[in-house]
Structure formats: structure tokens, C-alpha cells
Design a protein around this motif. Structure first.
Motif, short mmCIF file in Angstrom:
data_model
loop_
_atom_site.label_atom_id
_atom_site.label_comp_id
_atom_site.label_asym_id
_atom_site.label_seq_id
_atom_site.Cartn_x
_atom_site.Cartn_y
_atom_site.Cartn_z
N UNK A 59 0.83 -1.21 0.00
CA UNK A 59 0.00 0.00 0.00
C UNK A 59 0.86 1.26 0.00
N UNK A 60 1.87 1.26 0.87
CA UNK A 60 2.70 2.47 0.96
C UNK A 60 3.46 2.69 -0.35
N UNK A 61 4.04 1.62 -0.86
CA UNK A 61 4.84 1.79 -2.09
C UNK A 61 3.93 2.25 -3.23
N UNK A 62 2.74 1.71 -3.27
CA UNK A 62 1.87 2.11 -4.39
C UNK A 62 1.41 3.57 -4.28
N UNK A 63 1.18 4.04 -3.07
CA UNK A 63 0.81 5.46 -2.91
C UNK A 63 1.96 6.34 -3.42
N UNK A 64 3.17 5.98 -3.00
CA UNK A 64 4.34 6.78 -3.38
C UNK A 64 4.54 6.78 -4.88
N UNK A 65 4.51 5.59 -5.45
CA UNK A 65 4.78 5.47 -6.88
C UNK A 65 3.72 6.19 -7.69
N UNK A 66 2.46 6.05 -7.27
CA UNK A 66 1.38 6.65 -8.05
C UNK A 66 1.41 8.18 -7.96
N UNK A 67 1.69 8.68 -6.74
CA UNK A 67 1.65 10.14 -6.55
C UNK A 67 2.94 10.80 -7.02
N UNK A 68 4.01 10.01 -7.15
CA UNK A 68 5.33 10.57 -7.45
C UNK A 68 5.67 11.67 -6.46
N UNK A 69 5.24 11.44 -5.22
CA UNK A 69 5.52 12.45 -4.20
C UNK A 69 5.78 11.76 -2.87
N UNK A 70 6.63 12.38 -2.06
CA UNK A 70 6.90 11.83 -0.74
C UNK A 70 5.64 11.94 0.10
N UNK A 71 5.72 11.38 1.30
CA UNK A 71 4.52 11.30 2.14
C UNK A 71 3.91 12.68 2.43
N UNK A 72 4.76 13.72 2.38
CA UNK A 72 4.31 15.05 2.76
C UNK A 72 3.19 15.59 1.86
#
Ligand code: PFF
Length: 475
Positions: A59-72
Motif C-alpha cells: 500500500x505504501x509503495x503504491x501510494x508513493x509510486x502513483x503520486x510521485x511524491x513523498x509522504x508530505x
């Protein structure tokens, strides 16, 4: 400017495994496994990793990859800016964890120096108070933490591919080679068989429900989940990489290293008469007090003088690849959200974290106030006292408080928010596409994953949080 990327799958796996593998594997896991009597706890831990850790890692990796943005700013980029609060919890967690982690990481440098001295000049048994004296030494505690922060900052400052990935490519393979070598050496000790039995022969009568929750809580910390470190690292992953096999690899590597660390330590402990009653007394005891002595008293014929310093290089490397990811989460807030350049972001993040780690460093006996201060003051009655009990289990001392808050509150709450977001807010079309690529992939696997993310993971984390509110403690 184009966003920096990992050069490929190998670079990402090493960096993410570097984040996951750290003091959690070498210091915390062997200790909590020991206190929970091995076997059954290990089995439950493996189940937690599989049922909660792996779905959340994907889940975390997919959020990052899809958004192309860090957690911030990942959630805003995906069209849900209201969820950006999760990013701020993540950055706060990074700040809090790094604030104490860097200090403990610094101890590995001290143990390395001590072992090196013994290897060269001959072993001299330290007094029983030696470790306490070391903890209460302000200069050593601040200085070692400082060295660690400088090393971390220099690597993070050099960027994702030029700094973090390059460091991981040196640190991780070296770490694995050292670990395998030490494992082979310790497996020849007479206690190795007993260590194996202790680790892998489950006896469920020796495990209580708190042990189950402790295993679950530790799954977050050890896999660097719940604070967006993997969102941030995932955001530098190329679209051509496949999220699921990579997540599985990282999770397996982390788990193997934790088990190998136990094998090494327990083989030594079971080899020495009378030692098993001694080791469980303090969290730091096993890694920083018991082991150094053993290398020189019990492993003299099997290369202890060589293994000793080498082992602490390993601990330092493992800790460094984790502190890098913690700092990167904070640095990327400034870069991605506020558009700062990397130098300004790194200097700001590192100096503010260092400020906090000075307070941690002085809270181990050097300064009376910082060593006993409580989050809501020292009142023994009233609301503030109740808050102390609820939020920090009435613990005193900066380092203890930071450790407690991150493990018990920030990571579980962050993890819960992330799993709810991916399971219920992010359109399933998006998550499916990100996990398997357009039109590809096994839809059965996707359905199983979604079921876990929607129901099983939130229920498990909810259980942890309820237990914390009712007085449990996972730090
Ligand atoms: N996973 C690291 C360990 O086991 O030591 C600790 C950690 C690193 C936690 C990075 C969270 C994080 F973002």
C-alpha cells in the motif's frame, strides 16, 4: 527539475531493505523474542508480517509510486488533500524516531571502538557500572549521535540515486556478508541447537495476548511502516518496476535478518552457562552489554576478536541505512511540499533533529531533569497525571518518551490511516493499475490484497490502538 529516481529494481530493494533492516532487527527483535519465550512468538510475528506487514508495504509503495511524491504531499497529489495530515504524522514520526534512534545508533560506534581496543590490546573485563557510566557521559552521548547525524545528512544531501542508493549498495551487501560470516561462526558453538529449538519450536502456553500485540506493533517498526518512509521511497521508483514482488523481497529480507540476528545472539547465550538468566534484564543489555563480553570470553577459539568489531560495524551500517530513510522523509517534506533545494532542506531537517537528539542523549543519566521529565509534567494527581498514564504510561526521560510515543501512537495511527485510505478512499482502479499495471495481473491476488487492506489490517491495528489506550506498551 526532473524527479530523482532509483536506477533500477536492485537499487530500490537495497535502499528499502536498508530502511527496514536496522536496530529493530538487531536490538529490539532478539530482545522481545527472548522475553516472549521464542517459538510461538516467532510464529505469530511471522503471521503479523504476512497479514499486516506485506499488505501495508504494498500500500505504501503504491501510494508513493502513483503520486510521485513523498509522504508530505502524496495524498493531495492523488486528489485527496484532506488526507495530507497523514503526511504530517509521518514527518512527525520521522522526527521523533530519529531523535532517539541516532543516539542508540551512536552506541554501536562506541562498542566498535571498545571491541577494537580489546582485539588489539587484549580483553579487560568492564565493571558492572561501565555501561551506566557511558550512558551518563554527556559528551560521548551527544558526540556519537552527532557523528551519526553528520554521516546520515551527508548521504541524504547527495540525493536519491547519488547518495541514498549508492550508500545502500555498499552498506547492505557488506552487512549481509558480515552477518553470514558471523552466523557460520556462531552456528559451530555448542548452544546453536538449543537456539534453533528456542526460536522455531512453538509452545503456545508460553505466549499471552500481549505478546501477540507486541509482535504486531513490532511489525510496523521493523518494516518502517506507518510513517510513509516506504511512500517516500516508492515515489522514486520507476513506473516500469513491479510493486508486489519488490515488496515481498523487502519483507523477506527484513524477516531473514531478524531471525539470523536471533540465531547469532541465542547461540552465544545458550553456549554460556548461567547467561540466560542475565540477558533479559534490560532492553539494551543483550546487544551492547552481554555480546561484547562474550566475543572475548566465550569465542576466543572461534574468532571472537575478529567477529567482535565486525559485528558492531554491521550494527552501525544497519542503523545508518535506517537513519537515512528517516531523514529523507523529513527532507522530502521541504523539497516536495515547499520547493526548497536539497541543501537547505537537509541542513534544516538535520539540525532540528539533532536538537532533539541532544535532549535524548542527555536523558540517560547525564541530566537529572531530562532523564526524569514527563510529557505532561510531574503532577501526581489530576488530569495531567492521567494524561501521562494514558499517553506515555507515566514514563519519564526524553528518550523513553520518544520511543514510546512513536511505537505506540504515531506508527499505528499512521498505519491505520494509510490502510483506510488505500482500502476505502483511493479508487480501486488506481490501486489495481499501480499494483499490476493496466489490464494485467491476477485479479484473485488483487481481491485478496484488497480484503486484507480493507478489513484485516485496520482491525489488527485498531486492536493495537485499543490495547494502547487500555494501557498496553509496545516500545
Ligand atoms: N525499520 C527500522 C528498524 O527496524 O530499525 C526503524 C525505522 C526506520 C522505522 C525507518 C521507521 C522508519 F521510517
Amino acid at each position: 527539475m526532473a524527479r530523482d529516481n532509483w536506477s533500477g529494481r536492485f537499487g530500490f530493494v537495497l535502499a528499502a531493505a536498508g530502511s527496514a533492516i536496522g536496530l529493530g532487527n538487531l536490538w529490539k527483535f532478539p530482545y522481545i523474542t527472548w522475553n516472549n519465550n521464542g517459538g510461538a512468538f516467532v510464529l505469530v510475528y511471522l503471521l503479523c508480517i504476512l497479514v499486516v506487514g506485506l499488505p501495508l508495504m504494498c500500500s505504501e509503495i503504491l501510494i508513493g509510486r502513483r503520486s510521485q511524491s513523498s509522504v508530505a504531499s502524496a495524498f493531495g497529489r492523488l486528489g485527496h488533500p484532506k488526507w495530507d495530515f497523514v503526511g504530517f504524522i509521518g514527518v512527525a514520526a520521522g522526527f521523533v524516531i530519529l531523535g532517539f534512534y541516532a543516539v542508540i545508533a551512536g552506541w554501536s560506534l562506541a562498542s566498535f571502538a571498545e571491541c577494537l581496543g580489546w582485539s588489539v590490546q587484549g580483553y579487560e573485563a568492564p565493571s558492572d557500572e561501565a555501561f551506566g557510566t557511558f550512558l551518563a557521559d554527556p559528551l560521548k552521548q551527544i558526540g556519537l549521535g552527532f557523528v551519526f547525524m553528520v554521516a546520515t545528512s551527508l548521504i541524504v544531501w547527495r540525493g536519491v540515486s547519488g547518495g541514498i542508493e549508492r550508500a545502500a549498495k555498499i552498506l547492505m551487501p557488506t552487512l549481509m556478508v558480515i552477518l553470514v560470516y558471523i552466523l557460520i561462526v556462531t552456528c559451530t558453538l555448542s548452544g546453536a541447537g538449543e537456539a534453533l529449538t528456542f526460536l522455531f519450536k512453538p509452545d503456545f502456553s508460553k505466549l499471552d495476548s500481549h505478546g501477540v500485540l507486541e509482535a504486531l506493533g513490532h511489525a510496523f517498526f521493523t518494516l518502517s511502516l506507518g510513517m510513509g518512509a516506504m511512500i517516500t521511497y516508492g515515489s522514486y521508483m520507476k513506473k516500469s518496476e513491479r510493486v508486489v514482488p519488490i515488496s515481498i523481497t523487502v519483507v523477506i529480507l527484513d524477516t531473514i535478518i531478524a531471525l539470523v540476528a536471533c540465531m547469532i545472539m541465542y547461540s552465544i547465550i545458550f553456549t554460556v552457562d548461567g547467561l540466560r538468566d542475565e540477558v533479559g534484564k534490560s532492553t539494551v543489555g543483550m546487544l551492547f552489554v552481554t555480546l561484547p563480553k562474550l566475543f572475548y570470553t566465550e569465542m576466543t577459539g572461534s574468532g571472537g576478536a575478529f567477529v567482535g568489531p565486525l559485528f558492531y560495524i554491521l550494527v552501525a551500517f544497519a542503523a545508518l541505512s535506517s537513519t537515512i530513510s528517516l531523514l529523507e522523509v523529513i527532507v522530502s517534506l521541504f523539497v516536495d511540499r515547499y520547493g526548497w533545494n536539497r541543501t537547505k532542506a537537509t541542513v534544516t531537517a538535520a539540525t532540528s533533529v539533532f536538537g532533539l537528539s541532544v535532549l535524548s542523549a542527555l536523558s540517560l543519566g547525564a541530566n537529572g531533569f531530562l532523564s526524569s521529565v514527563k510529557l505532561f509534567g510531574s503532577s501526581e494527581t489530576g488530569v495531567l497525571h492521567s494524561l501521562n498514564k494514558l499517553v506515555t504510561k507515566d514514563k519519564g526521560g526524553v528518550l523513553n518518551i520518544l520511543d514510546h510515543i512513536s511505537a505506540n501512537w504515531l506508527l499505528p495511527i499512521g498505519g491505520l490511516a494509510i490502510t483506510i485510505y488505500v482500502g476505502w478512499v483511493l479508487p480501486t482502479k488506481d490501486s489495481k493499475e499501480e499494483l499490476f499495471g493496466e489490464g494485467e495481473g491476477s485479479s484473485l491476488f488483487y481481491k485478496v490484497w484488497l480484503f486484507f487492506v480493507r478489513f484485516v489490517v485496520p482491525a489488527a491495528i485498531g486492536w493495537v490502538i485499543v490495547d494502547v489506550v487500555l494501557g498496553g506498551d509496545f516500545s
